[in-house]
Design a protein around this motif. Structure first.
Motif, PDB file in Angstrom:
ATOM      1  N   SER A   1       9.400   2.562  56.170  1.00  0.00           N
ATOM      2  CA  SER A   1       8.634   2.433  57.415  1.00  0.00           C
ATOM      3  C   SER A   1       7.167   2.190  57.104  1.00  0.00           C
ATOM      4  CB  SER A   1       8.786   3.690  58.268  1.00  0.00           C
ATOM      5  OG  SER A   1       8.267   4.824  57.592  1.00  0.00           O
ATOM      6  N   VAL A   2       6.505   1.512  58.033  1.00  0.00           N
ATOM      7  CA  VAL A   2       5.060   1.294  57.947  1.00  0.00           C
ATOM      8  C   VAL A   2       4.454   1.770  59.264  1.00  0.00           C
ATOM      9  CG1 VAL A   2       3.206  -0.405  57.742  1.00  0.00           C
ATOM     10  CG2 VAL A   2       5.279  -0.651  56.362  1.00  0.00           C
ATOM     11  N   HIS A   3       3.354   2.513  59.154  1.00  0.00           N
ATOM     12  CA  HIS A   3       2.756   3.140  60.336  1.00  0.00           C
ATOM     13  C   HIS A   3       1.308   2.666  60.487  1.00  0.00           C
ATOM     14  CE1 HIS A   3       6.267   5.835  60.503  1.00  0.00           C
ATOM     15  NE2 HIS A   3       6.208   5.742  59.189  1.00  0.00           N
ATOM     16  N   LEU A   4       1.061   1.882  61.537  1.00  0.00           N
ATOM     17  CA  LEU A   4      -0.265   1.325  61.793  1.00  0.00           C
ATOM     18  C   LEU A   4      -1.075   2.284  62.652  1.00  0.00           C
ATOM     19  CD1 LEU A   4       0.824  -2.335  62.708  1.00  0.00           C
ATOM     20  CD2 LEU A   4       0.264  -1.418  60.441  1.00  0.00           C
ATOM     21  N   CYS A   5      -2.379   2.378  62.353  1.00  0.00           N
ATOM     22  CA  CYS A   5      -3.296   3.229  63.137  1.00  0.00           C
ATOM     23  C   CYS A   5      -2.699   4.627  63.302  1.00  0.00           C
ATOM     24  CB  CYS A   5      -3.585   2.586  64.487  1.00  0.00           C
ATOM     25  SG  CYS A   5      -4.244   0.903  64.369  1.00  0.00           S
ATOM     26  N   GLU A   6      -2.323   5.248  62.191  1.00  0.00           N
ATOM     27  CA  GLU A   6      -1.421   6.389  62.202  1.00  0.00           C
ATOM     28  C   GLU A   6      -2.089   7.757  62.196  1.00  0.00           C
ATOM     29  OE1 GLU A   6       1.904   8.976  61.767  1.00  0.00           O
ATOM     30  OE2 GLU A   6       1.486   7.115  62.812  1.00  0.00           O
ATOM     31  N   ALA A   7      -3.347   7.875  61.782  1.00  0.00           N
ATOM     32  CA  ALA A   7      -3.942   9.211  61.646  1.00  0.00           C
ATOM     33  C   ALA A   7      -3.789  10.022  62.935  1.00  0.00           C
ATOM     34  CB  ALA A   7      -5.425   9.083  61.296  1.00  0.00           C
ATOM     35  N   PRO A   8      -3.532  11.328  62.783  1.00  0.00           N
ATOM     36  CA  PRO A   8      -3.503  12.093  61.528  1.00  0.00           C
ATOM     37  C   PRO A   8      -2.172  12.061  60.781  1.00  0.00           C
ATOM     38  CG  PRO A   8      -3.285  13.584  63.378  1.00  0.00           C
ATOM     39  CD  PRO A   8      -3.501  12.209  63.970  1.00  0.00           C
ATOM     40  N   GLY A   9      -1.097  11.490  61.355  1.00  0.00           N
ATOM     41  CA  GLY A   9       0.132  11.315  60.594  1.00  0.00           C
ATOM     42  C   GLY A   9       1.359  11.989  61.159  1.00  0.00           C
TER      43      GLY A   9
ATOM     44  N   PHE B   1      14.408   7.417  51.879  1.00  0.00           N
ATOM     45  CA  PHE B   1      13.348   7.107  52.840  1.00  0.00           C
ATOM     46  C   PHE B   1      11.997   7.010  52.132  1.00  0.00           C
ATOM     47  CE2 PHE B   1      10.175   9.149  55.845  1.00  0.00           C
ATOM     48  CZ  PHE B   1       9.892   7.980  56.520  1.00  0.00           C
ATOM     49  N   ASP B   2      11.255   5.937  52.426  1.00  0.00           N
ATOM     50  CA  ASP B   2       9.909   5.747  51.875  1.00  0.00           C
ATOM     51  C   ASP B   2       9.012   5.190  52.975  1.00  0.00           C
ATOM     52  OD1 ASP B   2       7.860   5.798  50.083  1.00  0.00           O
ATOM     53  OD2 ASP B   2       8.575   4.137  48.846  1.00  0.00           O
ATOM     54  N   TRP B   3       7.714   5.377  52.838  1.00  0.00           N
ATOM     55  CA  TRP B   3       6.802   4.948  53.906  1.00  0.00           C
ATOM     56  C   TRP B   3       5.439   4.553  53.344  1.00  0.00           C
ATOM     57  CZ3 TRP B   3       2.323   7.860  54.514  1.00  0.00           C
ATOM     58  CH2 TRP B   3       2.342   9.149  53.952  1.00  0.00           C
ATOM     59  N   LEU B   4       4.710   3.801  54.176  1.00  0.00           N
ATOM     60  CA  LEU B   4       3.322   3.416  53.902  1.00  0.00           C
ATOM     61  C   LEU B   4       2.592   3.473  55.234  1.00  0.00           C
ATOM     62  CD1 LEU B   4       1.535   2.120  51.520  1.00  0.00           C
ATOM     63  CD2 LEU B   4       1.863  -0.023  52.749  1.00  0.00           C
ATOM     64  N   ALA B   5       1.324   3.865  55.212  1.00  0.00           N
ATOM     65  CA  ALA B   5       0.578   3.975  56.470  1.00  0.00           C
ATOM     66  C   ALA B   5      -0.816   3.398  56.318  1.00  0.00           C
ATOM     67  CB  ALA B   5       0.500   5.445  56.911  1.00  0.00           C
ATOM     68  N   MET B   6      -1.394   3.026  57.440  1.00  0.00           N
ATOM     69  CA  MET B   6      -2.791   2.614  57.477  1.00  0.00           C
ATOM     70  C   MET B   6      -3.460   3.283  58.668  1.00  0.00           C
ATOM     71  SD  MET B   6      -3.540   0.489  60.260  1.00  0.00           S
ATOM     72  CE  MET B   6      -4.932  -0.441  59.645  1.00  0.00           C
TER      73      MET B   6
ATOM     74  N   ILE C   1      -2.555  10.493  49.598  1.00  0.00           N
ATOM     75  CA  ILE C   1      -3.520   9.387  49.630  1.00  0.00           C
ATOM     76  C   ILE C   1      -2.959   8.099  49.045  1.00  0.00           C
ATOM     77  CG2 ILE C   1      -4.565  10.016  47.405  1.00  0.00           C
ATOM     78  CD1 ILE C   1      -6.501   8.792  50.495  1.00  0.00           C
ATOM     79  N   ASP C   2      -2.021   8.194  48.079  1.00  0.00           N
ATOM     80  CA  ASP C   2      -1.471   6.987  47.450  1.00  0.00           C
ATOM     81  C   ASP C   2      -0.561   6.214  48.394  1.00  0.00           C
ATOM     82  OD1 ASP C   2       0.257   9.240  47.254  1.00  0.00           O
ATOM     83  OD2 ASP C   2       1.520   8.147  45.847  1.00  0.00           O
ATOM     84  N   LYS C   3      -0.181   6.807  49.534  1.00  0.00           N
ATOM     85  CA  LYS C   3       0.691   6.130  50.493  1.00  0.00           C
ATOM     86  C   LYS C   3      -0.088   5.535  51.675  1.00  0.00           C
ATOM     87  CE  LYS C   3       5.077   8.479  49.645  1.00  0.00           C
ATOM     88  NZ  LYS C   3       5.918   7.269  49.579  1.00  0.00           N
ATOM     89  N   TRP C   4      -1.412   5.516  51.569  1.00  0.00           N
ATOM     90  CA  TRP C   4      -2.248   4.963  52.646  1.00  0.00           C
ATOM     91  C   TRP C   4      -2.935   3.707  52.153  1.00  0.00           C
ATOM     92  CZ3 TRP C   4      -2.478   7.231  57.542  1.00  0.00           C
ATOM     93  CH2 TRP C   4      -1.758   8.419  57.659  1.00  0.00           C
ATOM     94  N   GLU C   5      -2.900   2.676  52.978  1.00  0.00           N
ATOM     95  CA  GLU C   5      -3.461   1.376  52.615  1.00  0.00           C
ATOM     96  C   GLU C   5      -4.659   1.092  53.522  1.00  0.00           C
ATOM     97  OE1 GLU C   5      -4.822  -1.532  51.258  1.00  0.00           O
ATOM     98  OE2 GLU C   5      -2.991  -1.003  50.166  1.00  0.00           O
ATOM     99  N   PHE C   6      -5.856   1.024  52.919  1.00  0.00           N
ATOM    100  CA  PHE C   6      -7.075   0.870  53.704  1.00  0.00           C
ATOM    101  C   PHE C   6      -7.639  -0.555  53.698  1.00  0.00           C
ATOM    102  CE2 PHE C   6      -7.264   5.464  52.427  1.00  0.00           C
ATOM    103  CZ  PHE C   6      -6.919   5.963  53.668  1.00  0.00           C
ATOM    104  N   GLY C   7      -6.917  -1.479  53.075  1.00  0.00           N
ATOM    105  CA  GLY C   7      -7.314  -2.877  53.166  1.00  0.00           C
ATOM    106  C   GLY C   7      -8.360  -3.281  52.150  1.00  0.00           C
TER     107      GLY C   7
ATOM    108  N   TYR D   1       0.614  -7.589  54.143  1.00  0.00           N
ATOM    109  CA  TYR D   1       1.874  -8.291  53.838  1.00  0.00           C
ATOM    110  C   TYR D   1       2.125  -8.320  52.324  1.00  0.00           C
ATOM    111  CZ  TYR D   1       5.262 -12.052  53.243  1.00  0.00           C
ATOM    112  OH  TYR D   1       6.360 -12.783  52.863  1.00  0.00           O
ATOM    113  N   GLU D   2       1.080  -8.633  51.552  1.00  0.00           N
ATOM    114  CA  GLU D   2       1.219  -8.675  50.093  1.00  0.00           C
ATOM    115  C   GLU D   2       1.540  -7.286  49.537  1.00  0.00           C
ATOM    116  OE1 GLU D   2      -2.500 -10.290  48.858  1.00  0.00           O
ATOM    117  OE2 GLU D   2      -2.125 -12.234  49.815  1.00  0.00           O
ATOM    118  N   THR D   3       0.883  -6.264  50.081  1.00  0.00           N
ATOM    119  CA  THR D   3       1.113  -4.884  49.619  1.00  0.00           C
ATOM    120  C   THR D   3       2.549  -4.461  49.883  1.00  0.00           C
ATOM    121  OG1 THR D   3      -1.199  -4.311  50.068  1.00  0.00           O
ATOM    122  CG2 THR D   3       0.355  -2.485  49.855  1.00  0.00           C
TER     123      THR D   3
END
Length: 680
Positions: free
Chosen positions: A120-128, A147-152, A177-183, A200-202
């Motif tokens: 799963s990918v979670h956009l605008c997700e804080a606090p989580g 199950f694995d995930w990435l968030a921004m 922190i390693d599962k958050w992508e800040f661009g 997309y590349e990430t």
């Protein structure tokens, strides 16, 4: 009879959804943002009707009204019950809402069930909370699926992000922190250039075939103009949709939070989703407060990125995002009629709740007794319907030991909306008086908490050169948030130095040196001194130049390698500066943090220099990265944002001492500015 009413209420609360038809004619991508925005009278009439009712709330004290509506919320007992009996690792209202959506909507795709992998990918997700809820759901219902995930989200550690955009509760981010992508510019801003390509590349590297599920829970603070909430968040929701369409795998799902459905681009957005997904429905979970406009668009069976790519490309290529996403001619009349009925349904639910809450305002105690039985039934139904149970501690996303990291910087709003509007129109003199009272109250409450001198030893500083990582991002010209001081105070500081004339320090360097030597009872000769007070005053409006100038002067002084070092006026609001401070502290046997003085400022003293060339070389490298440089990927300038992990900095023994010091530094900086303006 009462029992029938309660069960009727229960049925309503758990069935607030509208299923939309999805067999639609695809619009031509060339029309994306090609025409000006349009309005439909029937939708605008709904907006007028809702805002008329909202205006009745203008004179209620905001905090008192919030407390009343919370007590009148039919699902008001759910969160506390779940906390007490289920023990999720990151429970919030959003957790309960998303868990409900997951149970109601079968969002685990057939592909995930067949392959045994869910990403799963979670956009605008804080606090989580969505991540935690999904993790809990998967642990209970799909243990055999990996199950694995990435968030921004907006990066809470990029100090140019701040109130009201950034969520200050960073417990989950801090732990994962390693599962958050800040661009590419490290802000986490979904609007940053080329962010959709970067994500997309990430994801292509992390997950082979894209995301099984994408959620988008973003919003923007609309408290200054609640009647225009939908328009204020419009651009964000459009971006969320397009970024999501670019990363969802074939057959995957998408959950998008929205508000009212009155404006043309909301209509266009929902139509496009109905074209690209096999199933689309709009839900309002029972645990979403029925008096707000929040709804969730739940989309399943993505028909593929190949179909969406022409729309995505035209969207990001266009410069006319104020235009209509699609022309009205591209939207069939039968869809408009269908969506109007949907909009009217949710609008009427909200109006009914607001009116009921107004009526019960003057008879609170009796009303609370009446709602209590409904709350009890709905709470019981929530747990039973969704078969909620605790999961094992080792299945949690974060451990309970990190809960203490949450900081509550939220101030209670003890004024009405009307009073809030009035304060916007204060003259500068009135605003200065109001701000001065706030600052003085704060500094008076904190002054006695700070010791005159706080001592430390180098063996109390835990740093590792192997953790040094030069992280470049959008330059932090203005510090809007910090893990090293109170965010509300920072907002005051920004407002004050931008609106009111700054004044020079009443002390000079000689008097400051004498003051701090006396404080330390220091009588030896040969102490190296670096006074940055004037450097700070000169560069207080440009943090990048300030960081560079301060470190340059510090390094020049340290090169002299005297046994002792007195550092006056070094501001520690950023990760760069705090990391430098701890490195310097590790280079001496002992160090002292000296309490700020209204006339002479603050200082740090270091005693017993140890010749640690490695750290000196690192500080020299840090200096090289501070000033902005061109970046070919983002086509913008990037500068040093951090160089030691934030986790390492906030776990230092002196972290809370620095927070208290900085809070007083800000108060003592802005008090004389305001007082001078008031007296003038």
């Amino acid at each position: 009879m009462a029992s029938n009413i309660i069960h009727f209420e229960k049925d309503i609360e758990f069935s607030k959804k509208v299923v939309l038809n999805t067999s639609k004619k695809f619009p031509d991508p060339k029309f994306i943002f090609s025409e000006t925005s349009w309005k439909l009278d029937q939708f605008q009439n709904l907006k007028t009707k809702l805002n008329f009712v909202k205006h009745k709330l203008n004179d209620f004290i905001l905090e008192e009204w919030h407390e009343h509506t919370s007590k009148m919320n039919p699902s008001g007992l759910v969160v506390n019950h779940v906390r007490k009996h289920i023990h999720p690792d990151f429970l919030t209202q959003a957790w309960c809402k998303f868990y409900e959506i997951m149970c109601n909507s079968s969002l685990v795709s057939q592909k995930s069930l067949l392959t045994g992998n869910m990403c799963s990918v979670h956009l605008c997700e804080a606090p989580g909370a969505f991540i935690s809820a999904l993790n809990h759901f998967m642990a209970l219902n799909h243990q055999s699926i990996k199950f694995d995930w990435l968030a921004m989200t907006l990066n809470p550690y990029h100090e140019s992000n701040g109130h009201p955009d950034t969520v200050s509760d960073d417990r989950l981010i801090f732990s994962t922190i390693d599962k958050w992508e800040f661009g590419p510019d490290y802000t986490g801003d979904i609007f940053q250039p080329r962010y959709h390509e970067h994500l997309y590349e990430t994801i292509s590297k992390k997950f082979d075939n894209g995301a099984s599920l994408v959620t988008a829970d973003g919003s923007i603070d609309c408290s200054d103009d609640p009647g225009e909430q939908e328009n204020i968040v419009m651009s964000l929701h459009n971006y969320e949709m397009m970024v999501a369409l670019n990363i969802i795998q074939n057959g995957g799902s998408f959950v998008l939070k929205m508000f009212t459905i009155f404006e043309c681009n909301t209509i266009c957005r929902i139509y496009l989703l109905c074209c690209l997904f096999q199933s689309v429905e709009i839900q309002k979970p029972a645990t979403s407060k029925s008096g707000n406009s929040e709804v969730y668009v739940v989309c399943k069976g993505y028909m593929g990125r190949s179909l969406a790519t022409p729309y995505i490309q035209m969207f990001f290529k266009s410069k006319n995002h104020d235009n209509a996403l699609l022309p009205l001619s591209q939207i069939p009349n039968n869809f408009i009629d269908e969506l109007y009925n949907c909009s009217s349904y949710f609008c009427d639910l909200q109006i009914k709740t607001i009116e009921k809450n107004i009526i019960t305002w003057n008879n609170k105690n009796e009303s609370y007794k009446e709602i209590n039985e409904i709350q009890r039934i709905i709470c019981q139904e929530y747990v039973n319907r969704y078969k909620l149970k605790p999961i094992r501690w080792d299945q949690d996303v974060i451990s309970s030991s990190n809960w203490s990291r949450a900081r509550n910087n939220k101030r209670k709003i003890n004024i009405s909306y009307s009073e809030k509007l009035r304060r916007r129109d204060l003259c500068l003199q009135e605003e200065a008086v109001l701000l001065y009272q706030e600052i003085v109250n704060f500094s008076n409450s904190k002054t006695n908490e700070c010791h005159e001198i706080l001592w430390g030893r180098c063996d109390q500083v835990s740093l590792n050169i192997s953790n040094v990582k030069y992280c470049l991002g959008k330059p932090v010209i203005q510090v809007r948030s910090s893990k090293f001081c109170n965010d509300s105070l920072l907002q005051y500081r920004i407002k004050i130095i931008n609106k009111f004339p700054c004044i020079d320090s009443l002390s000079n360097s000689e008097s400051r040196i004498l003051y701090f030597k006396t404080k330390l009872n220091y009588s030896k000769n040969g102490i190296n001194i670096c006074d940055l007070t004037d450097t700070y005053a000169k560069n207080r409006n440009n943090n990048v130049i300030l960081q560079y100038s301060c470190l340059f002067n510090i390094l020049e002084t340290l090169q002299q390698k005297s046994e002792d070092f007195l550092l006056i006026g070094y501001p520690l609001y950023t990760q760069i500066a705090v990391a430098c401070f701890f490195v310097i502290a590790s280079m001496f046997d002992t160090f002292a943090i000296i309490k700020p003085d209204r006339n002479f400022g603050h200082a740090f003293a270091f005693f017993g220099f140890k010749n640690l060339e490695n750290w000196l070389n690192i500080l020299s490298e840090v200096l090289k990265y501070i000033l902005p440089r061109n970046d070919s990927y983002t086509r913008s300038k990037l500068a040093l944002v951090s160089w030691l992990p934030i986790q390492q900095l906030v776990k230092q023994r002196s972290h809370l001492d620095i927070v208290l010091l900085n809070n007083l530094c800000i108060a003592y900086e802005v008090e004389p500015i305001l007082l001078s303006f008031i007296q003038s």
